[in-house]
Design a protein around this motif. Sequence first.
Motif, PDB file in Angstrom:
ATOM      1  N   GLU A 113       0.841  -1.209   0.000  1.00 47.77           N
ATOM      2  CA  GLU A 113       0.000   0.000   0.000  1.00 47.77           C
ATOM      3  C   GLU A 113       0.876   1.260   0.000  1.00 47.77           C
ATOM      4  OE1 GLU A 113      -3.029   0.157  -0.611  1.00 47.77           O
ATOM      5  OE2 GLU A 113      -4.143   1.604   0.581  1.00 47.77           O
ATOM      6  N   ASN A 114       1.489   1.542  -1.162  1.00 51.82           N
ATOM      7  CA  ASN A 114       2.391   2.689  -1.271  1.00 51.82           C
ATOM      8  C   ASN A 114       2.193   3.300  -2.663  1.00 51.82           C
ATOM      9  OD1 ASN A 114       5.022   3.819  -2.389  1.00 51.82           O
ATOM     10  ND2 ASN A 114       5.566   3.627  -0.238  1.00 51.82           N
ATOM     11  N   MET A 115       1.816   4.576  -2.680  1.00 52.56           N
ATOM     12  CA  MET A 115       1.444   5.197  -3.952  1.00 52.56           C
ATOM     13  C   MET A 115       2.568   5.181  -4.973  1.00 52.56           C
ATOM     14  SD  MET A 115      -0.652   6.521  -5.945  1.00 52.56           S
ATOM     15  CE  MET A 115      -2.144   7.060  -5.128  1.00 52.56           C
ATOM     16  N   LYS A 116       3.791   5.541  -4.539  1.00 49.22           N
ATOM     17  CA  LYS A 116       4.904   5.649  -5.490  1.00 49.22           C
ATOM     18  C   LYS A 116       5.170   4.275  -6.138  1.00 49.22           C
ATOM     19  CE  LYS A 116       8.897   7.456  -7.095  1.00 49.22           C
ATOM     20  NZ  LYS A 116       9.095   6.471  -8.150  1.00 49.22           N
ATOM     21  N   ILE A 117       5.150   3.227  -5.312  1.00 50.30           N
ATOM     22  CA  ILE A 117       5.433   1.881  -5.843  1.00 50.30           C
ATOM     23  C   ILE A 117       4.304   1.444  -6.792  1.00 50.30           C
ATOM     24  CG2 ILE A 117       5.882  -0.537  -5.220  1.00 50.30           C
ATOM     25  CD1 ILE A 117       7.078   0.462  -2.591  1.00 50.30           C
ATOM     26  N   PHE A 144       0.267   1.675   6.878  1.00 52.44           N
ATOM     27  CA  PHE A 144       0.349   2.372   5.582  1.00 52.44           C
ATOM     28  C   PHE A 144      -0.921   3.202   5.359  1.00 52.44           C
ATOM     29  CE2 PHE A 144       3.333  -1.097   3.985  1.00 52.44           C
ATOM     30  CZ  PHE A 144       4.420  -0.266   3.876  1.00 52.44           C
ATOM     31  N   ILE A 145      -2.068   2.588   5.668  1.00 53.68           N
ATOM     32  CA  ILE A 145      -3.348   3.263   5.411  1.00 53.68           C
ATOM     33  C   ILE A 145      -3.467   4.517   6.277  1.00 53.68           C
ATOM     34  CG2 ILE A 145      -5.860   3.056   5.655  1.00 53.68           C
ATOM     35  CD1 ILE A 145      -5.505   0.016   5.086  1.00 53.68           C
ATOM     36  N   THR A 146      -3.232   4.374   7.590  1.00 53.13           N
ATOM     37  CA  THR A 146      -3.459   5.527   8.477  1.00 53.13           C
ATOM     38  C   THR A 146      -2.384   6.603   8.276  1.00 53.13           C
ATOM     39  OG1 THR A 146      -2.494   4.171  10.216  1.00 53.13           O
ATOM     40  CG2 THR A 146      -4.856   4.475  10.291  1.00 53.13           C
ATOM     41  N   ASP A 147      -1.142   6.186   7.992  1.00 47.86           N
ATOM     42  CA  ASP A 147      -0.098   7.191   7.722  1.00 47.86           C
ATOM     43  C   ASP A 147      -0.482   8.016   6.488  1.00 47.86           C
ATOM     44  OD1 ASP A 147       1.334   6.300   9.869  1.00 47.86           O
ATOM     45  OD2 ASP A 147       2.929   5.319   8.717  1.00 47.86           O
ATOM     46  N   GLY A 148      -1.025   7.317   5.484  1.00 48.82           N
ATOM     47  CA  GLY A 148      -1.426   8.008   4.250  1.00 48.82           C
ATOM     48  C   GLY A 148      -2.551   8.997   4.518  1.00 48.82           C
ATOM     49  N   TRP A 149      -3.526   8.581   5.320  1.00 50.97           N
ATOM     50  CA  TRP A 149      -4.640   9.483   5.629  1.00 50.97           C
ATOM     51  C   TRP A 149      -4.149  10.681   6.433  1.00 50.97           C
ATOM     52  CZ3 TRP A 149      -8.757   5.260   7.175  1.00 50.97           C
ATOM     53  CH2 TRP A 149      -9.297   4.726   6.004  1.00 50.97           C
ATOM     54  N   ARG A 150      -3.194  10.421   7.349  1.00 49.64           N
ATOM     55  CA  ARG A 150      -2.687  11.524   8.187  1.00 49.64           C
ATOM     56  C   ARG A 150      -1.953  12.563   7.338  1.00 49.64           C
ATOM     57  NH1 ARG A 150      -0.676   8.727  11.635  1.00 49.64           N
ATOM     58  NH2 ARG A 150       1.536   8.804  11.180  1.00 49.64           N
ATOM     59  N   GLU A 151      -1.250  12.072   6.297  1.00 45.07           N
ATOM     60  CA  GLU A 151      -0.567  13.015   5.406  1.00 45.07           C
ATOM     61  C   GLU A 151      -1.582  13.965   4.769  1.00 45.07           C
ATOM     62  OE1 GLU A 151       1.999  11.490   2.144  1.00 45.07           O
ATOM     63  OE2 GLU A 151       3.019  10.484   3.829  1.00 45.07           O
ATOM     64  N   LYS A 152      -2.751  13.418   4.425  1.00 51.65           N
ATOM     65  CA  LYS A 152      -3.781  14.236   3.769  1.00 51.65           C
ATOM     66  C   LYS A 152      -4.495  15.139   4.766  1.00 51.65           C
ATOM     67  CE  LYS A 152      -4.787  12.470  -0.567  1.00 51.65           C
ATOM     68  NZ  LYS A 152      -4.269  11.157  -0.874  1.00 51.65           N
ATOM     69  N   GLU A 153      -4.738  14.616   5.986  1.00 50.84           N
ATOM     70  CA  GLU A 153      -5.483  15.393   6.988  1.00 50.84           C
ATOM     71  C   GLU A 153      -4.715  15.359   8.309  1.00 50.84           C
ATOM     72  OE1 GLU A 153      -9.715  14.700   7.368  1.00 50.84           O
ATOM     73  OE2 GLU A 153      -9.736  13.733   5.403  1.00 50.84           O
ATOM     74  N   PRO A 154      -3.603  16.138   8.391  1.00 50.57           N
ATOM     75  CA  PRO A 154      -2.721  16.036   9.553  1.00 50.57           C
ATOM     76  C   PRO A 154      -3.402  16.430  10.876  1.00 50.57           C
ATOM     77  CG  PRO A 154      -1.942  17.712   7.977  1.00 50.57           C
ATOM     78  CD  PRO A 154      -3.118  17.061   7.351  1.00 50.57           C
ATOM     79  N   ASP A 155      -4.447  17.251  10.800  1.00 48.61           N
ATOM     80  CA  ASP A 155      -5.063  17.708  12.050  1.00 48.61           C
ATOM     81  C   ASP A 155      -6.251  16.858  12.488  1.00 48.61           C
ATOM     82  OD1 ASP A 155      -3.215  19.744  12.069  1.00 48.61           O
ATOM     83  OD2 ASP A 155      -4.493  21.030  10.810  1.00 48.61           O
ATOM     84  N   ASN A 156      -6.591  15.866  11.697  1.00 51.90           N
ATOM     85  CA  ASN A 156      -7.752  15.041  12.046  1.00 51.90           C
ATOM     86  C   ASN A 156      -7.356  14.069  13.155  1.00 51.90           C
ATOM     87  OD1 ASN A 156      -9.883  13.233  12.163  1.00 51.90           O
ATOM     88  ND2 ASN A 156     -10.310  13.415   9.967  1.00 51.90           N
ATOM     89  N   PRO A 157      -7.979  14.193  14.348  1.00 51.14           N
ATOM     90  CA  PRO A 157      -7.575  13.327  15.466  1.00 51.14           C
ATOM     91  C   PRO A 157      -7.812  11.839  15.189  1.00 51.14           C
ATOM     92  CG  PRO A 157      -9.548  14.619  16.012  1.00 51.14           C
ATOM     93  CD  PRO A 157      -9.060  15.126  14.696  1.00 51.14           C
ATOM     94  N   LEU A 158      -8.707  11.550  14.245  1.00 55.69           N
ATOM     95  CA  LEU A 158      -8.960  10.135  13.911  1.00 55.69           C
ATOM     96  C   LEU A 158      -7.712   9.462  13.346  1.00 55.69           C
ATOM     97  CD1 LEU A 158     -12.423   9.998  12.091  1.00 55.69           C
ATOM     98  CD2 LEU A 158     -11.790   8.871  14.237  1.00 55.69           C
ATOM     99  N   PHE A 159      -6.832  10.280  12.729  1.00 50.26           N
ATOM    100  CA  PHE A 159      -5.654   9.704  12.078  1.00 50.26           C
ATOM    101  C   PHE A 159      -4.367   9.966  12.864  1.00 50.26           C
ATOM    102  CE2 PHE A 159      -8.325  11.073   8.206  1.00 50.26           C
ATOM    103  CZ  PHE A 159      -9.138   9.954   8.334  1.00 50.26           C
ATOM    104  N   ALA A 160      -4.514  10.334  14.141  1.00 50.60           N
ATOM    105  CA  ALA A 160      -3.327  10.577  14.977  1.00 50.60           C
ATOM    106  C   ALA A 160      -2.516   9.283  15.075  1.00 50.60           C
ATOM    107  CB  ALA A 160      -3.778  11.028  16.365  1.00 50.60           C
ATOM    108  N   PRO A 161      -1.185   9.397  15.177  1.00 49.27           N
ATOM    109  CA  PRO A 161      -0.380   8.172  15.213  1.00 49.27           C
ATOM    110  C   PRO A 161      -0.656   7.341  16.465  1.00 49.27           C
ATOM    111  CG  PRO A 161       0.999  10.146  15.469  1.00 49.27           C
ATOM    112  CD  PRO A 161      -0.398  10.624  15.248  1.00 49.27           C
ATOM    113  N   SER A 162      -0.526   6.044  16.334  1.00 46.50           N
ATOM    114  CA  SER A 162      -0.698   5.148  17.474  1.00 46.50           C
ATOM    115  C   SER A 162       0.673   4.597  17.864  1.00 46.50           C
ATOM    116  CB  SER A 162      -1.637   4.002  17.088  1.00 46.50           C
ATOM    117  OG  SER A 162      -1.370   2.877  17.892  1.00 46.50           O
ATOM    118  N   ASP A 163       1.134   4.936  19.075  1.00 43.00           N
ATOM    119  CA  ASP A 163       2.457   4.476  19.524  1.00 43.00           C
ATOM    120  C   ASP A 163       2.537   2.956  19.519  1.00 43.00           C
ATOM    121  OD1 ASP A 163       3.189   7.063  19.856  1.00 43.00           O
ATOM    122  OD2 ASP A 163       2.798   7.120  22.034  1.00 43.00           O
TER     123      ASP A 163
END
Length: 281
Positions: A110-114, A239-258
């Motif tokens: 799940e990587n756009m460039k690849i 991959f999915i959540t990192d990609g969404w976070r790139e698009k919507e960095p302020d959306n708390p739904l996509f905050a990183p999970s330690d």
Amino acid sequence: IQRSFSSSVVRNVVIKNVTIIGGGQMGAGIAQVAASTGHSVTLVDMTDDILKKAMKGIQSSLRRVVKKKFSDDPESGDDFIQKVMQNVSTNTNPAAAVTSSDLVVEAIVENMKIKQDLFGFLDKMAPEHTIFASNTSSLPISDMASATSRPDRCGGLHFFNPVPMMKLVEVVATSSTRGRFRSLNPCLVCPGHTWVHQRCVSVCHGSKEDIDIGMKLGAGYPMGPFELSDYVGLDTIKFITDGWREKEPDNPLFAPSDLLNKLVSEGKLGKKSLQGFYKYS
Ligand code: CAA
Ligand code: NAD
């Protein structure tokens, strides 16, 4: 949908030869259902070892299918398995695998460039009529289509895991394919993806077991969110959540999970690596 996929005509292109790129858990499952519905399938991955493992997986999944479907007639079940397996060949060379393909289904990382690199490369190798589809969980199809000279023949075919058991396929159209993909009689033509990430991974309190049991008993889910994340693959979830976070960095739904990041960095990718949130044997 799987039935329409099997016999569909897209602008007079009869889908007979199907090439699946990526023989992981999704690609192997897609190869299985395409071969089971009479298509001639070429499964592509990077090494013969991966392809061997994929073929083994298809065979054992077929055994589970026929145990139910042919419970009264095991001999016909064996014949069915043999026929389906004969419909699948493997290749480590994607260029050779697409030369007579009517439909390519991409199911790689799940990587756009690849994915764009792959689509761009295959575009030069495949016949003009070949339709390109991606099984992406979260990435825009139009961005992949833009890497080709055939954006009007690119779309999404989003299967669900485990493919042989799940009856839904999302047909994802872009602005230039919406009309064409309708001829597949899709039950869903959606501009984006509807799959919702299991946010419990980072926001819920309570043990993973409690949450999984609660969602199964209380919401009727066949698997709890942690169990399902392990099943999907924690690398894919990341991959999915990192990609969404790139698009919507302020959306708390996509905050990183330690916790998710830690497990992935330790190679604990879920069921496929025998350890994720849970351990498997
Ligand atoms: N191949 C063939 N048959 C299978 C199978 C497979 N891979 N997996 C399960 N089965 C069948 C078998 O007949 C099995 O019986 P046997 O054990 O006798 O072989 C029967 O299903 C029951 O399976 P289980 O006893 O293992 O467990 P179950 O009753 O929980 O069913 C399940 C399994 C169908 C996977 C069910 O747990 C389920 O529906 N889970 C949720 C799956 C889900 O939500 N998937 C979507 C993931 S998100 C996604 O895919 C999108 C994305 O982009 C990430
Ligand atoms: P996976 O890791 O099980 O398999 C990916 C396979 O692709 C691997 O075997 C890898 O060797 C191969 N690959 C990678 N790059 C390649 C290339 N350039 N050429 C050929 N092969 C290549 O992953 P998966 O779970 O099968 O997911 C594949 C795709 O399907 C992803 O886009 C994912 O988001 C999507 N998807 C996953 C699920 C799920 O539940 N896992 C569900 C629906 C959609």
